[in-house]
Design a protein around this motif. Structure first.
Motif, PDB file in Angstrom:
ATOM      1  N   ASN A 146      68.254   0.208  64.375  1.00 20.94           N
ATOM      2  CA  ASN A 146      69.668  -0.238  63.874  1.00 20.94           C
ATOM      3  C   ASN A 146      69.560  -1.496  63.024  1.00 20.94           C
ATOM      4  O   ASN A 146      70.520  -2.045  62.709  1.00 20.94           O
ATOM      5  N   GLU A 147      68.477  -1.902  62.732  1.00 27.01           N
ATOM      6  CA  GLU A 147      68.155  -2.991  61.766  1.00 27.01           C
ATOM      7  C   GLU A 147      67.377  -2.822  60.624  1.00 27.01           C
ATOM      8  O   GLU A 147      66.467  -2.045  60.683  1.00 27.01           O
ATOM      9  N   LEU A 148      67.494  -3.817  59.711  1.00 28.96           N
ATOM     10  CA  LEU A 148      66.829  -3.546  58.516  1.00 28.96           C
ATOM     11  C   LEU A 148      65.483  -4.043  58.930  1.00 28.96           C
ATOM     12  O   LEU A 148      65.167  -5.014  59.524  1.00 28.96           O
ATOM     13  N   LEU A 149      64.333  -3.595  58.210  1.00 23.22           N
ATOM     14  CA  LEU A 149      63.125  -3.966  58.172  1.00 23.22           C
ATOM     15  C   LEU A 149      62.895  -4.750  57.219  1.00 23.22           C
ATOM     16  O   LEU A 149      62.875  -4.403  55.736  1.00 23.22           O
ATOM     17  N   VAL A 167      61.481  -3.807  52.267  1.00 27.88           N
ATOM     18  CA  VAL A 167      62.792  -3.399  52.821  1.00 27.88           C
ATOM     19  C   VAL A 167      63.085  -2.079  53.296  1.00 27.88           C
ATOM     20  O   VAL A 167      63.122  -1.232  52.500  1.00 27.88           O
ATOM     21  N   GLY A 168      63.375  -1.895  54.429  1.00 23.51           N
ATOM     22  CA  GLY A 168      63.336  -0.660  55.140  1.00 23.51           C
ATOM     23  C   GLY A 168      64.348  -0.407  56.110  1.00 23.51           C
ATOM     24  O   GLY A 168      64.910  -1.147  56.736  1.00 23.51           O
ATOM     25  N   LYS A 169      64.924   0.868  56.086  1.00 25.33           N
ATOM     26  CA  LYS A 169      66.052   1.388  56.820  1.00 25.33           C
ATOM     27  C   LYS A 169      65.901   2.605  57.442  1.00 25.33           C
ATOM     28  O   LYS A 169      65.478   3.479  56.870  1.00 25.33           O
ATOM     29  N   ALA A 170      66.421   2.829  58.860  1.00 27.33           N
ATOM     30  CA  ALA A 170      66.428   4.216  59.432  1.00 27.33           C
ATOM     31  C   ALA A 170      67.781   4.784  58.821  1.00 27.33           C
ATOM     32  O   ALA A 170      68.768   4.186  58.958  1.00 27.33           O
ATOM     33  N   ILE A 171      67.641   6.269  58.482  1.00 26.97           N
ATOM     34  CA  ILE A 171      69.077   6.845  58.189  1.00 26.97           C
ATOM     35  C   ILE A 171      69.463   7.481  59.337  1.00 26.97           C
ATOM     36  O   ILE A 171      68.593   8.275  60.090  1.00 26.97           O
ATOM     37  N   ILE A 172      70.359   7.142  59.860  1.00 29.01           N
ATOM     38  CA  ILE A 172      71.098   8.014  61.233  1.00 29.01           C
ATOM     39  C   ILE A 172      72.290   8.805  60.958  1.00 29.01           C
ATOM     40  O   ILE A 172      73.043   8.366  60.266  1.00 29.01           O
ATOM     41  N   GLU A 173      72.411   9.788  61.477  1.00 28.17           N
ATOM     42  CA  GLU A 173      73.512  10.675  61.549  1.00 28.17           C
ATOM     43  C   GLU A 173      73.743  11.369  62.795  1.00 28.17           C
ATOM     44  O   GLU A 173      72.823  11.832  63.485  1.00 28.17           O
ATOM     45  N   ILE A 178      67.342  10.863  61.109  1.00 25.43           N
ATOM     46  CA  ILE A 178      66.983  11.878  60.382  1.00 25.43           C
ATOM     47  C   ILE A 178      66.089  11.658  59.156  1.00 25.43           C
ATOM     48  O   ILE A 178      65.678  12.557  58.495  1.00 25.43           O
ATOM     49  N   GLY A 179      65.907  10.322  59.071  1.00 21.17           N
ATOM     50  CA  GLY A 179      65.045   9.770  57.857  1.00 21.17           C
ATOM     51  C   GLY A 179      64.895   8.285  57.765  1.00 21.17           C
ATOM     52  O   GLY A 179      65.448   7.720  58.438  1.00 21.17           O
ATOM     53  N   TYR A 180      64.153   8.061  56.785  1.00 18.03           N
ATOM     54  CA  TYR A 180      63.649   6.703  56.621  1.00 18.03           C
ATOM     55  C   TYR A 180      63.689   6.294  55.179  1.00 18.03           C
ATOM     56  O   TYR A 180      63.442   7.048  54.188  1.00 18.03           O
ATOM     57  N   MET A 181      64.233   5.181  54.714  1.00 15.12           N
ATOM     58  CA  MET A 181      64.229   4.797  53.280  1.00 15.12           C
ATOM     59  C   MET A 181      63.729   3.558  53.280  1.00 15.12           C
ATOM     60  O   MET A 181      63.815   2.516  54.077  1.00 15.12           O
TER      61      MET A 181
END
Length: 570
Positions: A146-149, A167-173, A178-181
């Motif tokens: 739930n937090e930015l990397l 800078v990374g973030k989990a994509i949540i649905e 469901i993925g990572y950016m």
């Protein structure tokens, strides 16, 4: 025995000029040097602070842009659809490049699904990079989905490209990952943010002191951490050099910005400036010496003429006139001196013509005596005073002018004692200036005595003797002058606290004082002349008496008739 070499007036003037010009200039240069050093220190502090503020603003702008963009991209329908259906990759790339092309700090973009399948990447695929993304970056995101990397980490790509910040973030649905950016920022673009500042080194670290970017790799320590040797709160040592350090933390506490300036650079400038000051000072000193030589040569001419003329007069040359056309007090003094010499020559001539009249000749001869030593001493004092205290020098000139004018005025043989008293005050004032506080005097004259007529310059020889002999065995002298009316007589007393006179010498003085033999005038001429000036017109009842004790002082008393002096030619 060592003797102190006396400097002449020209050398003294030159020394005074150098003293009162070189010292202020030296003080100004020292103060200016200290001020320059202070300015250099302030400039170092200012440069490091300004650079840190500029870089902080730039870093925060980049950080905010990427945080907002990753939040936006993670919620775009085209991104969610691409992760779920693996279609429309070109739309994801289009969104990324629209953003990336607008940035001063560009980045690499990665999109990974929850099965660790790399769906999109803006660089050529490399196994090492893929391994790092899948087994290092994504696990770090999974720890806090739930937090930015935000992390400082180097990743090497082809063609020498390096990224240093992720800078990374989990994509949540529907509450499921469901993925990572992931965005990886290029090192060369970040370096452009920190170049061009007025500092020597810039370092940006994350919250773990990991170096994100630096303008000089000498600051990198073990594990890519920035940990310099601290000397004080504002100074650090790096590779044997000392730097002034300014540290700023960004408001979100994620980044720390360090700006460093080498103190040796400022010290080198100070050394060069010091060399310049020394060279300039040496040149200025020789210039001032040349100016002092010219000034002293010009200003010494008038006083030298007067001193030379007085020296000739002291040797008996009654034709030693002085011509000074400076338009100042020296011209006035020279005119007074010439006038005195005219009167002195006239008086001597008159006395020679009246030599047949013994009594008149003797009185006029006694009255015409003038002591050039006093004038010489006053001029010597004036020479040294005029460049130390101009106001005092001017007062000496005025006092001496009054004395000369009064001493050469032969129109009146008798004057009111009040006029003589003005002369005495000027005479004592000049001596007090000469002896610089080692002469004190006290005058107590009754008002009736001031109005009485007395022979001109009656007390002057007595005061002169008190000063001349009073300092023979001591450095300070007190002279007391009294005047009172007793019956039909005026009694004047001149007393000093000098070394006194031995009984044998006192008897000899009294013998010569009351003798009518002219040969006695060769010794004690002042006292003898004063006594004769009183005895000749007034009779043996009046005159001078003297008392003295060795080591106690001397007391001389003059007795004259009250108010008879105006009718007698002396």
């Amino acid at each position: 025995m060592l003797t102190t070499k006396k400097r002449n007036f020209k050398e003294t003037t030159k020394a005074l000029f150098l003293k009162y010009t070189v010292i202020p200039i030296l003080v100004i240069m020292i103060l200016f040097s200290l001020f320059t050093i202070f300015i250099f220190k302030i400039k170092i502090i200012y440069d490091t602070s300004q650079s840190a503020n500029h870089i902080e603003a730039a870093v925060m702008d980049v950080y905010q842009d990427y945080v907002q963009e990753i939040e936006r991209m993670s919620q775009l329908p085209v991104v969610l659809d691409n992760i779920n259906t693996k279609r429309n990759n070109h739309l994801v790339y289009e969104e990324f490049y629209n953003f990336n092309n607008r940035q001063t700090v560009k980045s690499v973009f990665h999109l990974v699904d929850n099965r660790n399948v790399l769906l999109a990447s803006t660089t050529d695929s490399k196994s090492e990079v893929n391994e790092e993304i899948l087994h290092s970056i994504i696990p770090s995101i999974q720890k806090n989905p739930n937090e930015l990397l935000i992390e400082a980490k180097q990743t090497h790509y082809s063609h020498g490209k390096v990224t240093v910040f992720n800078v990374g973030k989990a994509i949540i649905e529907e509450q499921q990952i469901i993925g990572y950016m992931i965005y990886q920022l290029y090192e060369e673009d970040l370096q452009r943010l920190i170049f061009g500042e007025e500092v020597d080194i810039v370092v940006i670290t994350d919250q773990y002191d990991q170096i994100i970017i630096t303008s000089n790799r000498i600051v990198k320590g073990l594990m890519n951490k920035f940990s310099p040797e601290k000397i004080s709160n504002s100074q650090v040592r790096i590779k044997d050099d000392i730097y002034y350090l300014k540290e700023i933390q960004t408001p979100n506490q994620l980044f720390t910005i360090y700006t460093l300036k080498n103190i040796k650079t400022g010290n080198l400038i100070i050394v060069l400036y010091t060399i310049f000051i020394v060279v300039t000072s040496v040149m200025l000193y020789f210039l001032l010496r040349n100016l002092a030589e010219k000034m002293s040569s010009k200003n010494v001419q008038s006083i030298d003429k007067l001193v030379t003329a007085v020296a000739h007069l002291e040797r008996g040359d009654l034709t030693s006139y002085v011509r000074i056309d400076t338009g100042d007090e020296f011209e006035v003094l020279a005119n007074q001196y010439n006038s005195m010499l005219d009167h002195l020559n006239q008086l001597i001539s008159t006395n020679k013509e009246l030599s047949a009249i013994r009594r008149t000749n003797e009185i006029k001869l006694l009255q015409s005596q003038f002591n050039p030593h006093f004038l010489f001493n006053v001029l010597e004092t004036l020479r040294y005073t005029m460049y130390v205290d101009l106001d005092q020098a001017q007062e000496i000139i005025y006092s001496l002018s009054r004395l000369l004018r009064y001493s050469i005025n032969n129109d009146e043989r008798h004057v009111s004692f009040e006029q003589d008293l003005d002369y005495i005050l000027d005479y004592l004032k000049l001596h007090k200036l000469r002896f610089t506080g080692r002469l004190e005097y006290d005058i107590d004259i009754q008002d009736e005595v001031k109005d009485a007529y007395v022979p001109r310059l009656l007390l002057q020889p007595l005061i002169e003797n008190a000063i001349k002999y009073g300092y023979s065995q001591q450095t300070h002298l007190q002279i007391n002058i009294r005047g009172e009316i007793v019956g039909d007589e005026i009694i004047f007393t001149v007393a000093d606290n000098g070394s006194g006179i031995t009984s044998e010498k006192l008897d000899d003085i009294r013998t010569r004082l009351y003798s009518t033999n002219k040969l006695n005038k060769n010794k004690g001429i002042g006292l003898y002349n004063t006594h004769r000036r009183i005895v000749l017109p007034f009779g043996e009842k009046y005159g001078v008496t003297i008392d003295s004790l060795t080591g106690k002082g001397t007391r001389i008393m003059i007795k004259i008739p009250h108010n008879r002096g105006a009718d007698v030619d002396v």
